[in-house]
Design a protein around this motif. Structure first.
Motif, short mmCIF file in Angstrom:
data_model
loop_
_atom_site.label_atom_id
_atom_site.label_comp_id
_atom_site.label_asym_id
_atom_site.label_seq_id
_atom_site.Cartn_x
_atom_site.Cartn_y
_atom_site.Cartn_z
N GLN A 159 16.71 5.02 9.97
CA GLN A 159 15.74 4.72 8.90
C GLN A 159 15.84 5.69 7.74
O GLN A 159 14.90 5.86 6.97
CB GLN A 159 14.32 4.68 9.49
N ARG A 160 17.00 6.31 7.61
CA ARG A 160 17.21 7.24 6.51
C ARG A 160 16.94 6.59 5.15
O ARG A 160 16.35 7.23 4.26
CB ARG A 160 18.66 7.75 6.57
N ALA A 161 17.32 5.35 4.98
CA ALA A 161 17.12 4.69 3.68
C ALA A 161 15.64 4.59 3.34
O ALA A 161 15.24 4.81 2.18
CB ALA A 161 17.76 3.30 3.69
N GLN A 162 14.80 4.28 4.34
CA GLN A 162 13.36 4.23 4.07
C GLN A 162 12.81 5.62 3.76
O GLN A 162 11.93 5.77 2.91
CB GLN A 162 12.62 3.61 5.26
N SER B 5 0.80 -1.22 0.00
CA SER B 5 0.00 0.00 0.00
C SER B 5 0.84 1.28 0.00
O SER B 5 0.31 2.36 -0.24
CB SER B 5 -0.97 0.00 1.18
N LEU B 6 2.15 1.17 0.25
CA LEU B 6 3.00 2.36 0.15
C LEU B 6 2.93 2.96 -1.24
O LEU B 6 3.13 4.18 -1.42
CB LEU B 6 4.44 2.01 0.51
N ALA B 7 2.63 2.15 -2.23
CA ALA B 7 2.55 2.64 -3.61
C ALA B 7 1.49 3.73 -3.78
O ALA B 7 1.51 4.49 -4.75
CB ALA B 7 2.27 1.48 -4.56
N GLY C 227 8.76 12.08 -5.46
CA GLY C 227 9.31 12.91 -6.53
C GLY C 227 9.20 14.39 -6.19
O GLY C 227 9.61 14.83 -5.11
N PRO C 228 8.58 15.19 -7.08
CA PRO C 228 8.47 16.63 -6.82
C PRO C 228 7.59 17.00 -5.65
O PRO C 228 7.59 18.14 -5.19
CB PRO C 228 7.89 17.17 -8.14
N GLN C 229 6.83 16.01 -5.13
CA GLN C 229 6.00 16.28 -3.95
C GLN C 229 6.83 16.28 -2.66
O GLN C 229 6.33 16.66 -1.61
CB GLN C 229 4.90 15.22 -3.82
N GLU D 37 14.46 7.97 2.29
CA GLU D 37 14.87 8.28 0.91
C GLU D 37 13.97 7.57 -0.10
O GLU D 37 13.66 8.12 -1.16
CB GLU D 37 16.33 7.89 0.71
N ARG D 38 13.56 6.35 0.23
CA ARG D 38 12.64 5.64 -0.65
C ARG D 38 11.31 6.38 -0.76
O ARG D 38 10.73 6.51 -1.84
CB ARG D 38 12.42 4.22 -0.12
#
Length: 358
Positions: free
Chosen positions: A46-49, A22-24, A58-60, A51-52
């Motif tokens: 949790q920096r990697a998450q 559901s993250l999509a 994106g621009p949001q 960044e994901r």
């Protein structure tokens, strides 16, 4: 069985998106909030998450603030608010556990920015209008509906990498919300149903997660249970257990979920005679004969700590902890004001030693 003849239930305006993958839907959910620029919050770990999430947006995405820590120090909250202002963020996305959600709430409390929470642990903070800030070594909590996350995305895939040890303590932390909700002064039959179902879901999930940490069905059960338990926390008042944990965590800087795990069986035992109906429901949800002993067994049998001594508490500090706990007590089915100081001190001693609850 609680009487249904008289009660008050107020539902809270929240949108929940639940399910693996559901993250999509994150971009869609940001748009549904009417927002354009989201500040992504996380802990350093949790920096990697984060960044994901920013990549998905994106621009949001306005930027990332990755300095969330336990108990929300007021200095960190002020820094995050300033970053949000400078980046012209009009919402915040909090990905992580209670520390990150708590930071989002601290931003919302001051600025009114809407929060979208993406829990990766079972803390339940995302379902409550309760916030906490620590200043000068004291944790202060409050309730304000401005801090309630507007949207929550529950994606079990994100908790697959949660270490087993933290999964267990975080799950028992969630159970604590439901357990206290069952004897809350302002509880109601709706919360009772959610509490018992939430405890049962987590109790069956934790052993399965310990056996197979990436079991998506077990992860879904745990997250479902955490949602229900968190909803209980957000709708009714908490009692002795949460007072003790706020005292031990905020004043002695002990790890949040572990404190809940250690203290819960002892707080439940303290209240057992004053709340027999709640004890029956807890025991039934756990599949055990005794609520307090069943909770300690759930922790012990799944590798979690059961002694304050094992998570950094000093025995010399127990007297001060008892004094702090009874100085401004929460409502509790068995009162624990200054007159009960000796009983609270004895409870803390048992919790310090990891002794059986009684």
């Amino acid at each position: 069985m609680r009487s249904t003849s008289s009660f008050v239930y107020t539902s809270q305006p929240q949108r929940v998106v639940f399910g693996a993958g559901s993250l999509a839907h994150l971009g869609r959910e940001i748009e549904a909030l009417g927002a354009r620029r989201a500040l992504v919050l996380s802990t350093p770990e949790q920096r990697a998450q984060a960044e994901r999430v920013a990549e998905l947006l994106g621009p949001q995405a306005a930027g990332i603030f990755d300095r969330a820590v336990m108990h929300v120090p007021i200095e960190t909250a002020r820094e995050a608010r300033e970053v949000a202002r400078k980046l012209d963020a009009d919402c915040a996305v909090a990905i992580g556990g209670g520390s990150t959600t708590g930071l989002g709430k601290a931003i919302a409390l001051d600025s009114g920015l809407p929060i979208l929470a993406i829990p990766t642990t079972y803390a339940g903070s995302e379902m409550t209008p309760i916030y906490g800030l620590t200043e000068a070594g004291l944790k202060k909590t409050g309730k304000d509906f401005r801090v309630l996350p507007r949207t929550v995305i529950y994606d079990p895939e994100l908790s697959r990498s949660l270490p087993v040890g933290l999964s267990v303590t975080s799950g028992i932390n969630a159970i604590a919300h439901a357990a206290e909700g069952l004897y809350a002064q302002d509880s109601n039959p709706v919360m009772d149903l959610m509490a018992e179902e939430g405890i049962a879901a987590i109790a069956r999930a934790l052993p399965a997660i310990r056996r197979s940490p990436e079991d998506i069905e077990a992860r879904s059960d745990a997250l479902y249970g955490a949602w229900l338990c968190g909803s209980v926390l957000g709708n009714v008042g908490m009692a002795l257990h949460h007072k003790l944990c706020h005292t031990l965590g905020g004043s002695f800087n002990l790890p949040h979920a572990e404190v809940h795990t250690v203290v819960l069986p002892h707080a439940i035992a303290f209240n057992a005679e004053a709340a027999p109906g709640a004890m029956q429901r807890i025991a039934r949800a756990l599949g055990t004969a005794d609520a307090a002993q069943g909770l300690q067994a759930l922790a012990r049998d799944n590798g979690a700590p059961i002694a304050l001594n094992d998570i950094g508490m000093k025995e010399a500090d127990l007297d001060r902890a008892a004094d702090l706990a009874v100085s401004n007590p929460y409502w509790n089915p068995r009162p624990f004001g200054p007159a009960e100081r000796g009983a609270i001190r004895a409870l803390l001693q048992r919790a310090y030693e990891g002794a059986p609850p009684r």
